[in-house]
Design an enzyme around this catalytic site. Sequence first.
Site, PDB file in Angstrom:
ATOM      1  N   LYS A 159       0.856  -1.202   0.000  1.00 36.42           N
ATOM      2  CA  LYS A 159       0.000   0.000   0.000  1.00 36.42           C
ATOM      3  C   LYS A 159       0.886   1.245   0.000  1.00 36.42           C
ATOM      4  CE  LYS A 159      -3.973   0.042   2.245  1.00 36.42           C
ATOM      5  NZ  LYS A 159      -5.046  -0.069   1.240  1.00 36.42           N
TER       6      LYS A 159
HETATM    7  N1  PMP Z   1      -6.889  -3.453  -3.320  1.00 36.43           N
HETATM    8  C1  PMP Z   1      -6.590  -2.161  -3.046  1.00 36.43           C
HETATM    9  C2  PMP Z   1      -5.992  -1.328  -4.124  1.00 36.43           C
HETATM   10  C3  PMP Z   1      -6.866  -1.636  -1.785  1.00 36.43           C
HETATM   11  O1  PMP Z   1      -6.567  -0.365  -1.499  1.00 36.43           O
HETATM   12  C4  PMP Z   1      -7.480  -2.460  -0.804  1.00 36.43           C
HETATM   13  C5  PMP Z   1      -7.841  -1.905   0.544  1.00 36.43           C
HETATM   14  N2  PMP Z   1      -6.783  -1.954   1.444  1.00 36.43           N
HETATM   15  C6  PMP Z   1      -7.742  -3.807  -1.118  1.00 36.43           C
HETATM   16  C7  PMP Z   1      -7.435  -4.261  -2.395  1.00 36.43           C
HETATM   17  C8  PMP Z   1      -8.294  -4.744  -0.104  1.00 36.43           C
HETATM   18  O2  PMP Z   1      -7.302  -5.112   0.820  1.00 36.43           O
HETATM   19  P1  PMP Z   1      -7.642  -5.541   2.294  1.00 36.43           P
HETATM   20  O3  PMP Z   1      -8.589  -6.679   2.206  1.00 36.43           O
HETATM   21  O4  PMP Z   1      -6.352  -5.963   2.889  1.00 36.43           O
HETATM   22  O5  PMP Z   1      -8.234  -4.358   2.962  1.00 36.43           O
END
Ligand code: PMP
Length: 314
Positions: A159
């Site tokens: 991220k």
């Molecule tokens: N893809 C992106 C680009 C995101 O920003 C997120 C949110 N964090 C997700 C997928 C989902 O990830 P997670 O299940 O870990 O929140």
Amino acid sequence: MTETTTRFAYFKGKIVPIEEAKVSVMTHALNYGTAVFGGLRGYWNEEQEQLYVFRIHDHMKRFIQSASLIRIQLHYTPEELANVVTELLRREGFRENCYIRPLAYKSSELIGVRLHNLEDDVTIFSLPFGRYIQNEEGAHVAFSAWRRVEDNAIPARGKIAGAYANSALIKTDAAVAGYDEAIVLNENGHISEMSAANFFLVRDGVAITPPVQSNVLEGIVRRSLMHLLRDEMGVEVVERDIDRTEVYVADEAFMCGTGVQVAAITKVEHRPIGTGQLGPITSHLRDLFFDVVSGRVPKYRDWVTPVYQKEPVR
Ligand code: PMP
């Protein structure tokens, strides 16, 4: 009822009033996007009067890994960061669903695009949080004209703050055109994910999701749902490339993530998906997910961390 808001942040090694958690305009991360973040949810369980944080250790592990992608060395273990989060939430005293945002950033105040020879810092704040997608039971989405960032440009598996300019372009063009969200293709023309969520479709009773090599964030909800589909619902899950036109002939589709939770996609542009209504597998999975995250399923109690200490039962 008084509205609860953010009162504290973890900043420069301690919990301070949110007004004191401020950085300079010269901060490297603000100028160049050299930060990484996490996103967690806390779920309020009214019967148990408890706030549960979903998969806190997995989130912290990924946060540390994201940081290492851009040479931010966090001098914390996942356990130490998890303890900061629970302490911060206790100070806030939330009795409602909330969102937690850890942020690690290049804090040096200077000019110069690079990752080396810079100082790093960590901050964490939280806020009350409801739905991220209003139409969780039936979102209407588009295929974005933008492409997802490539692993060899900016890795999507972490991220990285700067990469979210890509997500912001995707989200706003979809929103301004009247859609709830957008499906994004990678440079190969296969589906990667949504602007801030992972993607699944269901065909003939099988759940299919793009593999981690498709320029997707290695989502924690994605991984959790794959487990629940297989182990609790007996649904086969396949990770493979997905063509754009497979969405047109899918029986069901949904997006998932910490923010969007589990949101059904029932229409893509002018085409209904399946019956155009919330489908049975998505519906069952959503119910199970909300039970698990709220600490209502004993088998999955180790996926949730209680924030408040409870009086021992006498
Ligand atoms: N893809 C992106 C680009 C995101 O920003 C997120 C949110 N964090 C997700 C997928 C989902 O990830 P997670 O299940 O870990 O929140």
